[in-house]
Each structure stands twice: as structure tokens, then as C-alpha cells.
Design an enzyme around this catalytic site. Structure first.
Site, PDB file in Angstrom:
ATOM      1  N   LYS A  93      54.000  96.382  63.498  1.00  0.00           N
ATOM      2  CA  LYS A  93      53.994  95.568  64.737  1.00  0.00           C
ATOM      3  C   LYS A  93      55.410  95.814  65.416  1.00  0.00           C
ATOM      4  O   LYS A  93      55.520  95.560  66.636  1.00  0.00           O
ATOM      5  CB  LYS A  93      53.672  94.317  64.405  1.00  0.00           C
ATOM      6  CG  LYS A  93      52.379  93.906  63.835  1.00  0.00           C
ATOM      7  CD  LYS A  93      51.926  92.426  64.043  1.00  0.00           C
ATOM      8  CE  LYS A  93      50.505  92.317  63.263  1.00  0.00           C
ATOM      9  NZ  LYS A  93      50.010  92.863  62.151  1.00  0.00           N
TER      10      LYS A  93
HETATM   11  C1  PLP Z   1      48.708  93.386  61.723  1.00  0.00           C
HETATM   12  C2  PLP Z   1      48.717  94.096  60.478  1.00  0.00           C
HETATM   13  C3  PLP Z   1      47.641  94.964  60.408  1.00  0.00           C
HETATM   14  C4  PLP Z   1      46.224  94.614  61.297  1.00  0.00           C
HETATM   15  O1  PLP Z   1      46.583  95.276  62.774  1.00  0.00           O
HETATM   16  P1  PLP Z   1      45.465  94.705  63.712  1.00  0.00           P
HETATM   17  O2  PLP Z   1      46.222  95.258  64.959  1.00  0.00           O
HETATM   18  O3  PLP Z   1      45.396  93.245  63.830  1.00  0.00           O
HETATM   19  O4  PLP Z   1      44.293  95.397  63.466  1.00  0.00           O
HETATM   20  C5  PLP Z   1      47.393  95.648  59.318  1.00  0.00           C
HETATM   21  N1  PLP Z   1      48.552  95.923  58.486  1.00  0.00           N
HETATM   22  C6  PLP Z   1      49.716  95.531  58.599  1.00  0.00           C
HETATM   23  C7  PLP Z   1      50.647  95.433  57.632  1.00  0.00           C
HETATM   24  C8  PLP Z   1      49.928  94.308  59.651  1.00  0.00           C
HETATM   25  O5  PLP Z   1      50.955  93.855  59.885  1.00  0.00           O
END
Ligand code: PLP
Length: 472
Positions: free
Chosen positions: A113
Site C-alpha cells: 500500500k
Molecule cells: C491491502 C492488502 C491486500 C489486499 O489488497 P486489495 O487492494 O484490497 O485487494 C493484500 N495484502 C496485503 C498485505 C494488504 O495490505
């Protein structure tokens, strides 16, 4: 480039106009009015670019109301070796020929993220400085999103972050990561309650339009379009790193929750990146796998949502999924509105008897579900075979990705977090603690800065009001 709503009720807007907003006024999500197509010549030229240059080329096609030089500066400020551990930003590790992992979690909070959020922080600050307004970001977190937002916004002028988290319910590592921030524009609010209480407060505050306006309340949740477009970049980067020329196709395996990450893969594919399959992996919360297998989209209730060892994928409905359905219906806003009128009432919709269901394969999507035992086994197996330690979310992606792997198509699995964040499962898999980046060695012993509050909307509003008197 203009942006429209998946529900058709928004006059076309520019990138900057949708940058700070969450939902469109009609309840839909912002989408580019058309996808910019990448020509073969461009794709060839892009192959050699550094991460920030590539990001600039891609973003330039989606952003036309920020002067190009400013956009370039913002991007170059964001994607540095200092912030992301290497000049590659998203390094590709090859486990064996045709089998790769794309490292997306070398940013400050060790999760993918950061890639989008770090850029968002710089874009927000740029935009707010231009307009002279302040922004108060209010969010609820049970882990990754909150810390990623705080690390992106820390020290930014005119931006405060109010992050609600359930008191005592996050891991020690996650708590320390957030609460050790001493920046005076970051407000950690530990709520006496569970995650849903935090989310309810955020909703209640957002629905109080007078308060929201008076206090310039905004969000940074995963429906923000700028986050999606920032993520498009690493699909291109990963493709170039895993192939020698642009005649080759690759498949991506993506651990999914809110459909944000894989939505960016969909956009990259729509732009013309030669992606064969987008392999969507869920954990036990299999809302999305169920849809891609059966055509039925049935959001779960919060009581049906399970707490798993890949917690960042524990979702009851996938907030970005509407974007894909918009494309699947041939951008039929009326149909999307109808489908989501059911979803917004807590109901399901079923496309299995419509031509749309068989059209899904034209978009490259396949899917599968992982679970705790499978992810532990995958972590152990990958460690034994390649001496590489992966986290629980990445393991879900690898597990499902391997099941869909084809002999002649390179598979790129997206690594969405580092194992250091989920040490309990790592110990279960390989019998020892994961290593940590050296600068986080003593994270839990750092002084923490947070307040504890009751799960009460009035209490939180009063707190926000009080803090807004002090400038940051
Ligand atoms: C947020 C997140 C996901 C999921 O991603 P999306 O964009 O919500 O599909 C997967 N793995 C980790 C470690 C995350 O922080």
C-alpha cells in the site's frame, strides 16, 4: 482525460477534482472516460525506463491538470531508493525460469500500500498548498492501511490524520508501527471496541455533512482513483523485468481483498499490457473467488467475515469491484446502478444466466481461494525450495497462482507484505522468527503516542474539533 462515475451521475471531472474525494456524489466510483492505449512503439521505449520515469509516463496519461514538470517532481520525490530500499522500487526475484515474485513491500510500512499512498501524500500536499485549504483525514484501520496512510502523511503541512483502531486488538508490531510516530499531525485514536465500531464512527462522521464540510474531512480508502493509477505502474515494471520482448505474455497472481491491487492490473491490461491472466487469490473470505467462479456476487455481513492469518484480505465486500463490473457491462452505468442498488441493501446479484458471465474470460480473470493450512504450507515450501521467506498474504497469492500456472507463460506473483509483519504465522511455518529490517529492530520499545477513547461519535467529533484549533 476526464473522469466519470460508474453510476453515470457525475459531470465529467479532471484528475485534481477527483483526487481528494472518495465516492462520487451519486454513490459510484470515478473512472477514466476511456483507457489510454499504449502503442507497441511506446511499450518498447518504456522497457528501458527507471521506475520514476515509467511512473511519469503512465501518470501523464491520466493526469492532465497538473503541470507536467510538477507531476514529474512529485513522482521523483516519491519513488526514491531511500524510501523503497532500492532504485528498482519493485525488484523482481526469479525463483526459477518463468516463476517470479515482484517485491512491492519495501516501503516504510513493509506493505504494498506504500507504493500508492506515498505518492498520494505528495499529491495531496501539492494540491492543498495550491488551494490553501486544510485536510483532515479520518480513517479506521485494523492494520496496514492506517500505518501506510500515516507514514505517507506524516509531517505534511495542512494535513492531519485521525486514525481509529480497536484498542489492544492489533498486533504488537502494527501497533508500534503506528503509535511510535511522534509527528504532531498524526493522531492515533485507540477505541474501546472492535474494528467495526471504528468503522461505524468514521461512517457516522462522514454522514454528518455539516461537520464534514466545516472540518474538511477526507478519506484515503482504497476507492481513491489515484491509488489505483499509481499501482498500474508496477504491473508494467514487473512485465518488463520478467520478459525480453513485448511479444511475450505473462500472468500475475494477486492476493486480493478490496480489489484495489488487481483493479490496477485490469487497467494495465486494458491499456494494452500483454497480460494473459489476472489470477485473483482470496483467503477464507472468498466473496470474489465465488463471483469469478459462479457469477454470483454476494457480499457478506460482518458476522460472516472471518478473522484470518492474512488479515488485510479479511473483507466482507470488495469496494473497488464496481469498477470492473462497469467495464464488464460495457460501461453501462444504468445496469451498474441497478446491480448496486441490490448490493447497497445487503443483497447479492447473479450474472450467471447473462452473457456477461462468459465475457469475464475476455478480461483475463481467473480465481481461487486459499486458507490457513495452505498458506502455512506454501510459506514452508517456498522457504525450503528457494530459501525465500514470504508473508501470509503473498502465500495466498502464490498458492492460487501455482494452481493456475501454465508451462509457457511466465507467472509473476505479487508480494504484498514482508514476513516481518506476521511473525506468528512464520514461526508456525518454519519454526523461527522472520528477520526484520535493521531500523525496525527496537520498534516495540519506542515511546508511543496515542489517546484512548470510547466508541462514541460525539467524543470523537469533539476530539477532532479540539485538535483542529492547533495548526500543523
Ligand atoms: C491491502 C492488502 C491486500 C489486499 O489488497 P486489495 O487492494 O484490497 O485487494 C493484500 N495484502 C496485503 C498485505 C494488504 O495490505
Amino acid at each position: 482525460m476526464r473522469y466519470i462515475s460508474t453510476r453515470g451521475g457525475m459531470p465529467p471531472k479532471s484528475f485534481s477534482e477527483i483526487l481528494l474525494s472518495g465516492l462520487s456524489p451519486d454513490g459510484g466510483l470515478a473512472m477514466p472516460s476511456a483507457y489510454p492505449k499504449v502503442t507497441a512503439t511506446q511499450l518498447n521505449a518504456w522497457r528501458e525506463l527507471s521506475y520514476p520515469s515509467l511512473a511519469y509516463e503512465i501518470l501523464l496519461r491520466f493526469v492532465d491538470d497538473i503541470p507536467a514538470d510538477d507531476l514529474r517532481n512529485l513522482i521523483y520525490q516519491t519513488y526514491t531508493a531511500e524510501a523503497f530500499g532500492s532504485a528498482d522500487i519493485t525488484p523482481l526475484k526469479t525463483l526459477e525460469p518463468g516463476f517470479h515474485i515482484l517485491g512491492l513491500s519495501n516501503g516504510p510500512t513493509l506493505a504494498f500500500k506504500d507504493i500508492a499512498m506515498q505518492l498520494l501524500g505528495n499529491l495531496f500536499q501539492y494540491q492543498l498548498t495550491k488551494t490553501g485549504v486544510e485536510l483532515n483525514i479520518l480513517g479506521a484501520t485494523s492494520g496496514d492501511t492506517g500505518s501506510s496512510a500515516e507514514y505517507a502523511m506524516r509531517g505534511k503541512h495542512g494535513i492531519r490524520v485521525f486514525m481509529l483502531s480497536p484498542h489492544g486488538k492489533m498486533s504488537r508490531f502494527q501497533t508500534a508501527q503506528m503509535f511510535s510516530l511522534q509527528d504532531k499531525n498524526i493522531f492515533n485514536i485507540a477505541i474501546r471496541g472492535v474494528f467495526d465500531d471504528c468503522q461505524d464512527i468514521v461512517k457516522a462522521v462522514s454522514n454528518d455533512h455539516a461537520f464534514k464540510q466545516a472540518h474538511h474531512i477526507g478519506t484515503v480508502n482504497s476507492i481513491n482513483w489515484a491509488r489505483i493509477v499509481a499501482q498500474v505502474v508496477y504491473y508494467f515494471k514487473g512485465y518488463f523485468a520478467a520478459t525480453k520482448n513485448n511479444d511475450e505474455q505473462v500472468s500475475f497472481a494477486v492476493p486480493s481483498g478490496n480489489f484495489g491491487n488487481i483493479c490496477a492490473g485490469h487497467v494495465a491490461r486494458m491499456m494494452g499490457l500483454p497480460i494473459k491472466h489476472l489470477i485473483l487469490a482470496t483467503n477464507e473470505n472468498d466473496v470474489l473467488d465465488e463471483f469469478f467462479r459462479t457469477g454470483v456476487y454476494r457480499p457478506r455481513t460482518t458476522t460472516e467475515t472471518r478473522h484470518t492469518s492474512s488479515p488485510s484480505m479479511d473483507i466482507s465486500k470488495a469496494s473497488n469491484f464496481e469498477r470492473f463490473i462497469f467495464d464488464l457491462t460495457g460501461r453501462n452505468a444504468e445496469q451498474v446502478t441497478e446491480l448496486w442498488s441490490a448490493v447497497d441493501k445487503g443483497n447479492a446479484f447473479d450474472l450467471s444466466t447473462t452473457p456477461l458471465f462468459s465475457a469475464i474470460k475476455d478480461y483475463g480473470f481467473v480465481s481461487g481461494t486459499s486458507n490457513h493450512a495452505a498458506r502455512i504450507a506454501t510459506i514452508r515450501d517456498i522457504y525450503r525450495r528457494y530459501r525465500l521467506l514470504i508473508d501470509t498474504h503473498t502465500a495466498d497469492g502464490l498458492n492460487v497462482g501455482q494452481a493456475h500456472r501454465e508451462a509457457d507463460v511466465p507467472l509473476i506473483c505479487l508480494e504484498t507484505a514482508l514476513p516481518a509483519k506476521f511473525s506468528e504465522s512464520i514461526v508456525e511455518a518454519i519454526g523461527r522468527e522472520p528477520e526484520r529490517p535493521s531500523d525496525l529492530e527496537n520498534l516495540e520499545s519506542l515511546p508511543q503516542r496515542f489517546v484512548i477513547k470510547d466508541a462514541n461519535v460525539q467524543v470523537i467529533k469533539a476530539y477532532i474539533n479540539e485538535q483542529c484549533m492547533i495548526s500543523v
